[in-house]
Design a protein around this motif. Structure first.
Motif, PDB file in Angstrom:
ATOM      1  N   ILE A 224     -37.065 -25.181 -59.454  1.00 15.88           N
ATOM      2  CA  ILE A 224     -37.567 -26.159 -58.492  1.00 15.88           C
ATOM      3  C   ILE A 224     -36.713 -26.060 -57.229  1.00 15.88           C
ATOM      4  CG2 ILE A 224     -38.514 -27.768 -60.196  1.00 15.88           C
ATOM      5  CD1 ILE A 224     -35.998 -29.466 -59.888  1.00 15.88           C
ATOM      6  N   ASP A 225     -37.328 -26.341 -56.093  1.00 19.30           N
ATOM      7  CA  ASP A 225     -36.564 -26.229 -54.859  1.00 19.30           C
ATOM      8  C   ASP A 225     -35.653 -27.440 -54.675  1.00 19.30           C
ATOM      9  OD1 ASP A 225     -38.016 -28.352 -53.380  1.00 19.30           O
ATOM     10  OD2 ASP A 225     -39.689 -26.927 -53.450  1.00 19.30           O
ATOM     11  N   LEU A 226     -34.712 -27.310 -53.778  1.00 16.20           N
ATOM     12  CA  LEU A 226     -33.703 -28.342 -53.549  1.00 16.20           C
ATOM     13  C   LEU A 226     -34.339 -29.665 -53.111  1.00 16.20           C
ATOM     14  CD1 LEU A 226     -30.722 -29.190 -53.226  1.00 16.20           C
ATOM     15  CD2 LEU A 226     -30.824 -28.286 -50.901  1.00 16.20           C
ATOM     16  N   TYR A 227     -35.360 -29.556 -52.296  1.00 16.54           N
ATOM     17  CA  TYR A 227     -35.962 -30.765 -51.731  1.00 16.54           C
ATOM     18  C   TYR A 227     -36.676 -31.581 -52.815  1.00 16.54           C
ATOM     19  CZ  TYR A 227     -35.103 -27.542 -47.945  1.00 16.54           C
ATOM     20  OH  TYR A 227     -34.501 -26.641 -47.112  1.00 16.54           O
ATOM     21  N   THR A 228     -37.360 -30.873 -53.735  1.00 18.89           N
ATOM     22  CA  THR A 228     -38.024 -31.568 -54.837  1.00 18.89           C
ATOM     23  C   THR A 228     -36.998 -32.190 -55.771  1.00 18.89           C
ATOM     24  OG1 THR A 228     -39.889 -30.020 -54.723  1.00 18.89           O
ATOM     25  CG2 THR A 228     -39.645 -31.299 -56.752  1.00 18.89           C
ATOM     26  N   ALA A 229     -35.887 -31.463 -55.996  1.00 11.73           N
ATOM     27  CA  ALA A 229     -34.834 -31.999 -56.858  1.00 11.73           C
ATOM     28  C   ALA A 229     -34.244 -33.271 -56.266  1.00 11.73           C
ATOM     29  CB  ALA A 229     -33.746 -30.955 -57.082  1.00 11.73           C
ATOM     30  N   VAL A 230     -34.062 -33.283 -54.951  1.00 13.71           N
ATOM     31  CA  VAL A 230     -33.435 -34.436 -54.296  1.00 13.71           C
ATOM     32  C   VAL A 230     -34.415 -35.601 -54.144  1.00 13.71           C
ATOM     33  CG1 VAL A 230     -32.385 -35.247 -52.141  1.00 13.71           C
ATOM     34  CG2 VAL A 230     -31.758 -33.010 -53.077  1.00 13.71           C
ATOM     35  N   LEU A 231     -35.620 -35.296 -53.658  1.00 11.28           N
ATOM     36  CA  LEU A 231     -36.574 -36.352 -53.314  1.00 11.28           C
ATOM     37  C   LEU A 231     -37.576 -36.657 -54.430  1.00 11.28           C
ATOM     38  CD1 LEU A 231     -37.347 -35.142 -49.672  1.00 11.28           C
ATOM     39  CD2 LEU A 231     -35.734 -36.929 -50.396  1.00 11.28           C
ATOM     40  N   GLY A 232     -37.685 -35.737 -55.410  1.00 13.62           N
ATOM     41  CA  GLY A 232     -38.712 -35.900 -56.430  1.00 13.62           C
ATOM     42  C   GLY A 232     -40.027 -35.335 -55.948  1.00 13.62           C
ATOM     43  N   GLY A 233     -40.977 -35.197 -56.846  1.00 11.27           N
ATOM     44  CA  GLY A 233     -42.285 -34.671 -56.456  1.00 11.27           C
ATOM     45  C   GLY A 233     -43.043 -34.115 -57.644  1.00 11.27           C
ATOM     46  N   ASP A 234     -44.214 -33.566 -57.389  1.00 11.82           N
ATOM     47  CA  ASP A 234     -45.076 -33.008 -58.429  1.00 11.82           C
ATOM     48  C   ASP A 234     -44.927 -31.492 -58.487  1.00 11.82           C
ATOM     49  OD1 ASP A 234     -46.075 -35.530 -59.004  1.00 11.82           O
ATOM     50  OD2 ASP A 234     -47.726 -35.339 -57.571  1.00 11.82           O
ATOM     51  N   ILE A 235     -44.902 -30.948 -59.696  1.00 15.83           N
ATOM     52  CA  ILE A 235     -44.882 -29.496 -59.887  1.00 15.83           C
ATOM     53  C   ILE A 235     -45.901 -29.127 -60.955  1.00 15.83           C
ATOM     54  CG2 ILE A 235     -42.458 -29.267 -59.224  1.00 15.83           C
ATOM     55  CD1 ILE A 235     -41.807 -28.942 -62.219  1.00 15.83           C
ATOM     56  N   THR A 236     -46.301 -27.855 -60.977  1.00 14.63           N
ATOM     57  CA  THR A 236     -47.214 -27.342 -62.003  1.00 14.63           C
ATOM     58  C   THR A 236     -46.455 -26.327 -62.849  1.00 14.63           C
ATOM     59  OG1 THR A 236     -49.148 -27.646 -60.588  1.00 14.63           O
ATOM     60  CG2 THR A 236     -49.383 -26.162 -62.463  1.00 14.63           C
ATOM     61  N   VAL A 237     -46.512 -26.505 -64.153  1.00 18.54           N
ATOM     62  CA  VAL A 237     -45.772 -25.635 -65.082  1.00 18.54           C
ATOM     63  C   VAL A 237     -46.754 -24.893 -65.982  1.00 18.54           C
ATOM     64  CG1 VAL A 237     -44.086 -25.561 -66.960  1.00 18.54           C
ATOM     65  CG2 VAL A 237     -43.767 -27.145 -65.062  1.00 18.54           C
TER      66      VAL A 237
END
Length: 307
Positions: A224-237
């Protein structure tokens, strides 16, 4: 046929328990598995011997025959029937001998592959035109089959070519790496009308770089990218059962784990029973930043240090 001491192959004593046989098999099968020793012919030979030894010693009836008749254990029924019909009531004294040394009879085999003693007892190793002959089951055949781990996830049909024979089999979901199944009647032809031998097919699962299987559970690293790790968000696995959407909570740390219940590997021949999928987040740090991005990070650092 060269005698193979199955107890020695599994590094066990003759009095080993069923649990000891099972543990020894698992340990040695992992050690000598062809996937771990791709260029080692000796390891592949050992792997075959280990599977053969386990197949015999883990079956109480086969083990009993092996302990009594050694390398000729597959013909135990024929020996005993012939002994009974001749009034001997079986081969007396055999049970006290070590495998391969039967009652003092030397293994002086002729072109027929049987000792003179057995030829005399049976009226010829394979019988003759004037006698009924003795029916022997054909030799069993061993083969291996490579299967991608993704294909082991679902039950499906496969057509195999074994020695020029087309065989249609069902591969059940959840089959284990190194697991051997028996396909009855697809071995060598029997002698004098005896039944065919069986085919013992050992599966070798081809690993998938994305997934690591441990029993019924699956493990996967998810970047996951740094921004998603810091701010949270949706990902597809990507999972073996298709893609799933996940919410990453703000402040997710590198190496943090989440569990997706029931998204692991199916349990062999157990309907709708699955393990779990364990995800490990790998936070990616940006390697090259624009001047504007650097300035923003510097501003963030000032704010952080000021608090």
């Amino acid at each position: 046929m060269e005698f193979i001491d199955y107890y020695k192959v599994l590094e066990l004593s003759k009095g080993a328990s069923t649990d000891e046989i099972k543990k020894a098999y698992r340990k040695l099968a992992r050690k000598y598995h062809p996937d771990l020793n791709p260029d080692d012919a000796n390891a592949q030979r050992r792997f075959q011997e280990i599977n053969e030894a386990h197949e015999v010693l883990s079956d109480p009836e086969k083990r009993k025959k092996y302990d009594k008749y050694g390398k000729d254990w597959k013909h135990a029924d024929a020996f005993e029937q012939a002994g009974a019909s001749s009034g001997r009531g079986g081969f007396s004294g055999f049970g006290s001998q070590e495998p391969g040394g039967y009652g003092g009879f030397s293994e002086d085999f002729g072109s027929s592959g049987f000792s003179d003693f057995f030829e005399h007892l049976f009226g010829g190793a394979y019988g003759d035109n004037q006698g009924s002959g003795v029916r022997f089951k054909g030799q069993d055949v061993k083969a291996s089959f490579q299967l991608p781990i993704r294909e082991a996830y679902t039950t499906h049909k496969r057509t195999l070519d074994i020695g020029g024979k087309k065989i249609r089999i069902t591969v059940h979901a959840g089959i284990e790496d190194g697991q051997t199944i028996k396909i009855k009647g697809y071995g060598q032809p029997g002698v004098h009308g005896g039944p065919n031998g069986d085919l013992y097919l050992t599966f070798q699962l081809i690993p998938d770089g994305s997934f690591k299987r441990v029993g019924k559970n699956i493990f996967k690293d998810v970047p996951i990218d740094l921004y998603t790790a810091v701010l949270g968000g949706d990902i597809t696995v990507d999972t073996l059962d298709g893609k799933v959407k996940l919410k990453v909570k703000p402040g997710t740390q590198n190496g943090e784990k989440v569990k997706l219940k029931g998204k692991g590997f199916p349990v062999y021949k157990e309907k709708d029973v699955f393990g779990d999928l364990f995800l490990t987040y790998q936070v990616r740090i940006p390697e090259s930043l624009s001047e504007k991005e650097k300035a923003l990070f510097q501003e963030l650092a000032k704010i952080k240090h000021a608090t």
